[in-house]
Design an enzyme around this catalytic site. Sequence first.
Site, PDB file in Angstrom:
ATOM      1  N   THR A 179     -11.785 -36.150  48.097  1.00 43.00           N
ATOM      2  CA  THR A 179     -13.020 -35.762  47.409  1.00 43.00           C
ATOM      3  C   THR A 179     -14.160 -35.583  48.405  1.00 43.00           C
ATOM      4  OG1 THR A 179     -12.257 -37.184  45.594  1.00 43.00           O
ATOM      5  CG2 THR A 179     -14.458 -36.251  45.407  1.00 43.00           C
ATOM      6  N   ASP A 180     -14.261 -36.475  49.376  1.00 46.86           N
ATOM      7  CA  ASP A 180     -15.263 -36.317  50.428  1.00 46.86           C
ATOM      8  C   ASP A 180     -15.055 -35.007  51.188  1.00 46.86           C
ATOM      9  OD1 ASP A 180     -16.855 -38.570  50.134  1.00 46.86           O
ATOM     10  OD2 ASP A 180     -15.599 -39.814  51.392  1.00 46.86           O
ATOM     11  N   LEU A 181     -13.811 -34.735  51.558  1.00 50.48           N
ATOM     12  CA  LEU A 181     -13.524 -33.540  52.345  1.00 50.48           C
ATOM     13  C   LEU A 181     -13.847 -32.266  51.567  1.00 50.48           C
ATOM     14  CD1 LEU A 181     -10.152 -34.683  53.948  1.00 50.48           C
ATOM     15  CD2 LEU A 181     -12.404 -34.642  55.013  1.00 50.48           C
ATOM     16  N   GLY A 184     -17.570 -31.782  51.341  1.00 51.02           N
ATOM     17  CA  GLY A 184     -18.100 -31.201  52.565  1.00 51.02           C
ATOM     18  C   GLY A 184     -17.885 -29.703  52.629  1.00 51.02           C
TER      19      GLY A 184
END
Length: 417
Positions: A179-181, A184
């Site tokens: 989810t972070d990736l 980004g």
Amino acid sequence: MAGALEGLKVLDLSRVLAGPWCTQMLADLGADVVKVEKPGEGDDTRQWGPPFVRDARGEPTTQSTYFLACNRNKRSLTLDIATPEGQALVRQMAARSDVLVENFKVGGLRKYGLDYDSLKAINPRLIYCSITGFGQDGPYAQRAGYDLMIQAMSGMMSITGRPDGEAGGGPLRVGVAITDLFTGLYAANAILAALNVRDNAHSGTGQGQHIDMALLDVGMAVLANQATAYLNTGEIPQRQGNSHPSLAPYQDFPTADGAMLLAIGNDGQFQRFCVAAGQPDWANDPRYASNTLRVRHREVLIPLLSALTRTRRTADWVALLGDQAVPCGPINDIGAAFADAQVQARGLRLSQPCSPAARTQLQVDAFHTVASPLRLAATPPVLRHAPPLLGEHTDQVLAELGLDPARIAALRQAGVV
């Protein structure tokens, strides 16, 4: 060679992964990214270890490998934004920047006069990207959000892992902070879109804007076909290991020496597989004549295939089916993946020489990361800086703002930088 974003100035107030992943992408494309970090501490991920980079003797250093993943091509400036002097310096940099990326809690920068409205008054062209767990509004806006929490809340973990009835069954997180990736990547796309709105030769407004990125929004968006399956049928998707809800055969299979991945996406591929594997009758079986029928009869088909795939080694299947344009491959660990001939041919292992300061401090000659997958023919990604030491470029960045050595020394003495 100039990068695609040559001349773009990015002020990076983010930390951990989603924001730094976004700004690394911009930096790889040529943007000048200044990463602002807290004096003495820096980005949280500088302490996320083990594992840590090993020095020439094979001993662990103080440099976490996590930090390396998302901070190359940036310059590190240490600055205490809780001080009036630090806030003034951020405003000075924001006045000269095209983009600012931050991932503080909603409203967290307002008390410092560093929120979007305050900086817009200084620089109307500024594109200000806020990354939070749940967005700028809604009942959860004030909550902190982390990738693992979003994987759980969004339903991602509910469709990842083996079914409850199987050994090892139960919900699982994806092996990286997906989810972070994705956040980004979405953030970088939104920034590029906002730049076009601002600078387009035909319709540009000349104005920046605020971008509101939420991990939860992204977590829901990347459910992709699983989400639309639920929204259009009312049926809740379930975990099913490595098999696919809409394709068959499309999963891992046992071999004589381990396992392989077979990813058949159309009827032609299935027919070629059957002929190559010595089972032409399967291609003519009415139960397997189409993908929909194969999915419907997977309980019969998959055991037949598993018994067959056990008769050859993985490498033999890959060689046999590769010649027939049937998608098939090994299930590598990460070491085997980097040893793969295609991975090596594409230059996906990237080594960047360390700065003299890093060599002295860490006794390491180079940092190793994964190369950018963005292959622009005329303006490929640009390599300028290995991931920086904490505050490595503080004097350089402040000098560019017009501060003389005596002023910088005074700020350092006061703990501002």
